[in-house]
Design an enzyme around this catalytic site. Structure first.
Site, PDB file in Angstrom:
ATOM      1  N   ARG A 144     -33.519  12.889  12.970  1.00 22.42           N
ATOM      2  CA  ARG A 144     -32.113  13.117  13.340  1.00 22.42           C
ATOM      3  C   ARG A 144     -31.715  12.244  14.523  1.00 22.42           C
ATOM      4  NH1 ARG A 144     -31.648  19.206  14.297  1.00 22.42           N
ATOM      5  NH2 ARG A 144     -29.612  18.508  15.057  1.00 22.42           N
TER       6      ARG A 144
ATOM      7  N   ALA B 221       0.828  -1.209   0.000  1.00 19.54           N
ATOM      8  CA  ALA B 221       0.000   0.000   0.000  1.00 19.54           C
ATOM      9  C   ALA B 221       0.855   1.247   0.000  1.00 19.54           C
ATOM     10  CB  ALA B 221      -0.924  -0.007   1.215  1.00 19.54           C
TER      11      ALA B 221
ATOM     12  N   LYS C 175      -3.794   7.137  -1.848  1.00 21.43           N
ATOM     13  CA  LYS C 175      -4.678   6.378  -2.738  1.00 21.43           C
ATOM     14  C   LYS C 175      -5.515   5.318  -2.027  1.00 21.43           C
ATOM     15  CE  LYS C 175      -3.056   3.436  -5.969  1.00 21.43           C
ATOM     16  NZ  LYS C 175      -2.621   3.007  -7.317  1.00 21.43           N
TER      17      LYS C 175
ATOM     18  N   TYR D 138     -41.028  21.241  13.999  1.00 21.00           N
ATOM     19  CA  TYR D 138     -39.742  20.868  14.572  1.00 21.00           C
ATOM     20  C   TYR D 138     -39.975  20.356  15.987  1.00 21.00           C
ATOM     21  CZ  TYR D 138     -35.273  20.997  16.874  1.00 21.00           C
ATOM     22  OH  TYR D 138     -34.173  20.622  17.602  1.00 21.00           O
TER      23      TYR D 138
ATOM     24  N   ARG E  80      -2.128   9.656 -10.117  1.00 17.09           N
ATOM     25  CA  ARG E  80      -3.234   9.909 -11.049  1.00 17.09           C
ATOM     26  C   ARG E  80      -4.603  10.096 -10.376  1.00 17.09           C
ATOM     27  NH1 ARG E  80      -4.040   5.876 -15.173  1.00 17.09           N
ATOM     28  NH2 ARG E  80      -2.559   4.414 -14.270  1.00 17.09           N
TER      29      ARG E  80
ATOM     30  N   TYR F  56      -2.716  -6.424  -2.752  1.00 22.23           N
ATOM     31  CA  TYR F  56      -2.507  -5.011  -3.059  1.00 22.23           C
ATOM     32  C   TYR F  56      -3.598  -4.175  -2.371  1.00 22.23           C
ATOM     33  CZ  TYR F  56       0.565  -6.195  -7.087  1.00 22.23           C
ATOM     34  OH  TYR F  56       1.566  -6.641  -7.903  1.00 22.23           O
TER      35      TYR F  56
ATOM     36  N   ASP G 225      -4.684  -1.431  -3.284  1.00 20.66           N
ATOM     37  CA  ASP G 225      -5.535  -0.732  -4.256  1.00 20.66           C
ATOM     38  C   ASP G 225      -6.280  -1.710  -5.166  1.00 20.66           C
ATOM     39  OD1 ASP G 225      -3.373  -1.629  -5.690  1.00 20.66           O
ATOM     40  OD2 ASP G 225      -2.788   0.314  -6.515  1.00 20.66           O
TER      41      ASP G 225
HETATM   42  C1  UD1 Z   1       2.678  -5.264 -10.950  1.00 20.05           C
HETATM   43  C2  UD1 Z   1       3.340  -6.545 -11.438  1.00 20.05           C
HETATM   44  C3  UD1 Z   1       2.741  -6.956 -12.770  1.00 20.05           C
HETATM   45  C4  UD1 Z   1       1.235  -7.128 -12.633  1.00 20.05           C
HETATM   46  C5  UD1 Z   1       0.618  -5.848 -12.076  1.00 20.05           C
HETATM   47  C6  UD1 Z   1      -0.828  -6.048 -11.772  1.00 20.05           C
HETATM   48  C7  UD1 Z   1       5.616  -6.450 -10.610  1.00 20.05           C
HETATM   49  C8  UD1 Z   1       7.027  -6.144 -10.957  1.00 20.05           C
HETATM   50  N1  UD1 Z   1       4.744  -6.289 -11.599  1.00 20.05           N
HETATM   51  O1  UD1 Z   1       2.933  -4.255 -11.896  1.00 20.05           O
HETATM   52  O2  UD1 Z   1       3.299  -8.182 -13.192  1.00 20.05           O
HETATM   53  O3  UD1 Z   1       0.663  -7.448 -13.878  1.00 20.05           O
HETATM   54  O4  UD1 Z   1       1.278  -5.478 -10.855  1.00 20.05           O
HETATM   55  O5  UD1 Z   1      -1.415  -4.820 -11.517  1.00 20.05           O
HETATM   56  O6  UD1 Z   1       5.311  -6.838  -9.512  1.00 20.05           O
HETATM   57  N2  UD1 Z   1       3.767  -0.967  -4.658  1.00 20.05           N
HETATM   58  C9  UD1 Z   1       4.402  -0.632  -3.491  1.00 20.05           C
HETATM   59  N3  UD1 Z   1       5.717  -0.262  -3.532  1.00 20.05           N
HETATM   60  C10 UD1 Z   1       6.417  -0.220  -4.680  1.00 20.05           C
HETATM   61  C11 UD1 Z   1       5.755  -0.555  -5.874  1.00 20.05           C
HETATM   62  C12 UD1 Z   1       4.445  -0.939  -5.830  1.00 20.05           C
HETATM   63  O7  UD1 Z   1       3.793  -0.658  -2.411  1.00 20.05           O
HETATM   64  O8  UD1 Z   1       7.598   0.108  -4.614  1.00 20.05           O
HETATM   65  C13 UD1 Z   1       2.363  -1.374  -4.634  1.00 20.05           C
HETATM   66  C14 UD1 Z   1       1.469  -0.411  -5.372  1.00 20.05           C
HETATM   67  O9  UD1 Z   1       0.936   0.566  -4.502  1.00 20.05           O
HETATM   68  C15 UD1 Z   1       0.377  -1.308  -5.893  1.00 20.05           C
HETATM   69  C16 UD1 Z   1       1.104  -2.616  -6.111  1.00 20.05           C
HETATM   70  O10 UD1 Z   1       2.260  -2.583  -5.310  1.00 20.05           O
HETATM   71  O11 UD1 Z   1      -0.608  -1.523  -4.908  1.00 20.05           O
HETATM   72  C17 UD1 Z   1       1.457  -2.846  -7.566  1.00 20.05           C
HETATM   73  O12 UD1 Z   1       2.233  -1.796  -8.041  1.00 20.05           O
HETATM   74  P1  UD1 Z   1       1.997  -1.192  -9.499  1.00 20.05           P
HETATM   75  O13 UD1 Z   1       3.050  -0.175  -9.749  1.00 20.05           O
HETATM   76  O14 UD1 Z   1       0.592  -0.835  -9.665  1.00 20.05           O
HETATM   77  O15 UD1 Z   1       2.210  -2.463 -10.400  1.00 20.05           O
HETATM   78  P2  UD1 Z   1       3.340  -2.754 -11.432  1.00 20.05           P
HETATM   79  O16 UD1 Z   1       4.652  -2.771 -10.733  1.00 20.05           O
HETATM   80  O17 UD1 Z   1       3.181  -1.858 -12.575  1.00 20.05           O
END
Ligand code: UD1
Ligand code: CA
Length: 454
Positions: free
Chosen positions: A329, A7, A20, A362, A13, A98, A100
Site C-alpha cells: 500500500r 465537446a 460523454k 500486517y 446513448r 471532436y 468524442d
Molecule cells: C458530423 C458531420 C458529418 C461527419 C460526422 C463524422 C456535420 C454537419 N456533419 O456529423 O459529415 O461524417 O460528423 O462523425 O458536421 N457537436 C457539438 N455541437 C453541436 C453538434 C455537434 O459540439 O451542436 C459535436 C458533437 O459532440 C460531436 C461532433 O460535434 O463531437 C460531431 O457531432 P455529431 O452529431 O456526432 O456528428 P454529425 O453532425 O452527425
C-alpha cells in the site's frame, strides 16, 4: 494554427450522468486524450466548445490553459464552431477536432497541417465499406472536392459514395469568420452544418486538399458504451504493440491494460491480465506475474512480482520477491533483496535489505532494518482507535510467528521474539523476549462424556 475541440454533444446513448467526453479510455477522459494531442501541436489558441450543464467538463480539465466557449443549445457543428469564433485569430488556420474522437494520432494531424500550407482547406476523409451515417465527400470529374453532403440530405447516387467526412478539418481563419456567418439551417436536420463551408470555399476559389488517416480507428467516434469498449480495446492493443516493439515480453498482448505511463527496462516479462495505472517503472529483467495490479510504483531490476499482487504508491528494490497475493500500500518502501509473501499487507513502512515477511502479516507504520525475519501471522498493532503509532524493528531481529507488536514499540537489534508474544514494551538487543502465558498440562483431566438418557 489554432484548435477548436467540439465537446458539446449530449451523449444520450451513453445512458450516463457523466458528460460523454469525460468517459475514459485507458483511464483518462476522452477529451483529455484529444486535448493532449492538440497541445503537442503547440496551437496559438485552444478553444473547447462545451455544452449546457457541462461545468463538470470544465472542472475535469481545469488545469488546461485554453478558452472555453459555451454552446447552450446544440444547433449543429457549424453553430458549435461559431461559438469559438471570438477566440480565434483573423489569420492562420483552425483545426477542428471532436472531443468524442479520442484516438486521432499526431502524425495524421501533422500531415493535415503540411497539406494546409498557404491557407488551404484540408479535410480528413476516409474510404469505408459502410458509409452509413456519415457525410459524403462529393468530387467533380477532375476529382476536386466540391461539397460534403450529409446522409439525410443526400441523393440516392450520393449515398453510394464511399469516401466519408471524418469531421476533422483544417480551415483558413481569414475566410472562416465570414463563412460561418453565412451558414443556414435549411436542411433535413434543421442544423447549422460546418460541412457547408466546403461549398463556400469552392465558390471563393479556396483550394481544398484531403488527407486520409493511416488507420480508420483514428477517426472513430464514441456514442455508446459499446463503441467506448471497442476503442478501449483498439487503444490497448496499440499500447501493447508499442511495448512489444520496445522488447517487452507480453505473454498475451490482448490481455494487458495500461492506464497511464509504463516505463520499462530490458527483458521485462509481463504475464496475462495485468493492469498498470499512473506512472509505473519496471527495471531490467523484472517479471510480473498474472492478475497483478500496479499503480504509481517503481520496481527495481531483477525483482519478481508473483500472481495476484496489488501494489500502489510503493517502491520495491532490486532482486526482491513479492507475492503471490501480496499487497503493498502507499508508502511501502522496500530495499533490495526483500521477500514479501502471500497474504502480507505492507503500509507506510520501510523494509531494509534482505528482510523477509513471508506469510499472512500486517506491517503498518513500521521501520524494519536489514536482515529481519518476520514470522507468519505477525501484526503491527499500529492503531489505538484514535492515533497511529510506529513500530521499529532493528537489524537482524527475529519475530516469532503469531506475534502482536503493540505500537509504539521497539524491537532492538538482534532481538528474538518468541512465537505468540504480545509485545507492548521495549524488547532489548540480542535477548529472547517472550510475552505469553506459560504452557501447562493437566494429567488427570478427562474429556467430558455424553449425558446418558434413559
Ligand atoms: C458530423 C458531420 C458529418 C461527419 C460526422 C463524422 C456535420 C454537419 N456533419 O456529423 O459529415 O461524417 O460528423 O462523425 O458536421 N457537436 C457539438 N455541437 C453541436 C453538434 C455537434 O459540439 O451542436 C459535436 C458533437 O459532440 C460531436 C461532433 O460535434 O463531437 C460531431 O457531432 P455529431 O452529431 O456526432 O456528428 P454529425 O453532425 O452527425
Ligand atoms: Ca448531428
Amino acid at each position: 494554427m489554432s484548435c477548436v475541440i467540439l465537446a458539446a454533444g449530449k451523449g444520450k446513448r451513453m445512458y450516463s450522468d457523466l458528460p460523454k467526453v469525460l468517459h475514459a479510455i485507458a483511464g483518462r477522459p476522452m477529451l483529455r486524450h484529444v486535448v493532449d494531442t492538440a497541445m503537442t501541436l503547440n496551437p496559438e489558441q485552444l478553444c473547447i466548445v462545451y455544452g449546457h450543464g457541462g461545468d463538470l467538463v470544465r472542472e475535469a480539465l481545469a488545469d488546461v490553459s485554453c478558452e472555453w466557449a459555451l454552446q447552450d443549445q446544440q444547433l449543429g457543428t457549424g453553430h458549435a464552431v461559431q461559438m469559438a469564433l471570438p477566440a480565434l485569430p483573423e489569420t492562420g488556420s483552425t483545426l477542428v477536432l471532436y472531443g468524442d474522437v479520442p484516438l486521432i494520432r499526431l502524425i495524421t494531424l501533422q500531415q493535415m497541417l503540411d497539406a494546409g500550407q498557404g491557407d488551404k482547406m484540408v479535410l480528413l476523409t476516409d474510404i469505408v465499406d459502410d458509409a452509413t451515417g456519415y457525410g459524403r465527400i462529393v468530387r467533380d470529374a477532375d476529382q476536386r472536392v466540391i461539397s460534403i453532403v450529409e446522409e439525410k440530405d443526400a441523393s440516392e447516387a450520393e449515398r453510394h459514395i464511399r469516401e466519408i467526412n471524418t469531421g476533422i478539418m483544417l480551415l483558413p481563419n481569414k475566410h472562416l469568420h465570414q463563412w460561418l456567418g453565412r451558414l443556414s439551417n435549411q436542411n433535413a436536420q434543421g442544423e447549422y452544418y460546418l460541412t457547408d463551408v466546403v461549398g463556400m470555399a469552392v465558390a471563393d476559389g479556396v483550394e481544398i486538399a484531403t488527407v486520409n488517416p493511416a488507420h480508420s480507428w483514428e477517426t472513430f467516434g464514441v456514442n455508446s458504451k459499446v463503441q467506448l469498449a471497442e476503442l478501449e480495446r483498439i487503444h490497448q492493443l496499440e499500447l501493447a504493440d508499442r511495448l512489444l516493439q520496445q522488447g517487452v515480453t507480453l505473454l498475451d498482448p490482448a490481455r494487458v491494460d495500461i492506464r497511464g505511463q509504463l516505463e520499462i527496462g530490458r527483458d521485462v516479462i509481463i504475464d496475462v491480465n495485468c493492469v498498470f495505472e499512473g506512472k509505473v517503472v519496471l527495471g531490467d529483467r523484472v517479471r510480473v506475474g498474472p492478475n497483478t495490479v500496479i499503480k504509481d510504483a517503481e520496481i527495481a531490476a531483477d525483482t519478481q512480482v508473483a500472481a495476484f499482487s496489488h501494489i500502489e504508491n510503493a517502491r520495491v528494490g532490486a532482486d526482491s520477491r513479492i507475492g503471490p497475493f501480496a499487497r503493498l500500500r502507499p508508502g511501502a518502501h522496500l530495499a533490495s533483496g526483500v521477500h514479501i509473501g502471500n497474504f502480507v499487507e505492507i503500509k507506510k513502512s520501510e523494509i531494509g535489505e534482505g528482510s523477509k515477511v513471508n506469510h499472512l502479516s500486517y506491517v503498518g507504520d513500521a521501520m524494519i532494518g536489514k536482515g529481519v525475519n518476520v514470522g507468519a501471522g505477525t501484526i503491527t498493532c499500529n492503531y489505538d482507535g484514535v492515533n497511529k503509532h510506529n513500530t521499529v524493528i532493528e537489524d537482524g531481529a527475529f519475530i516469532g510467528s503469531g506475534s502482536m507488536l503493540v505500537a509504539p514499540v521497539v524491537v532492538a537489534k538482534g532481538a528474538t521474539i518468541g512465537a505468540g508474544s504480545t509485545i507492548t514494551r521495549h524488547a532489548p538487543e540480542d535477548q529472547l523476549t517472550l510475552a505469553r502465558a506459560r504452557q501447562i498440562s493437566i494429567p488427570a483431566w478427562k474429556r467430558p462424556a455424553k449425558d446418558k438418557i434413559d
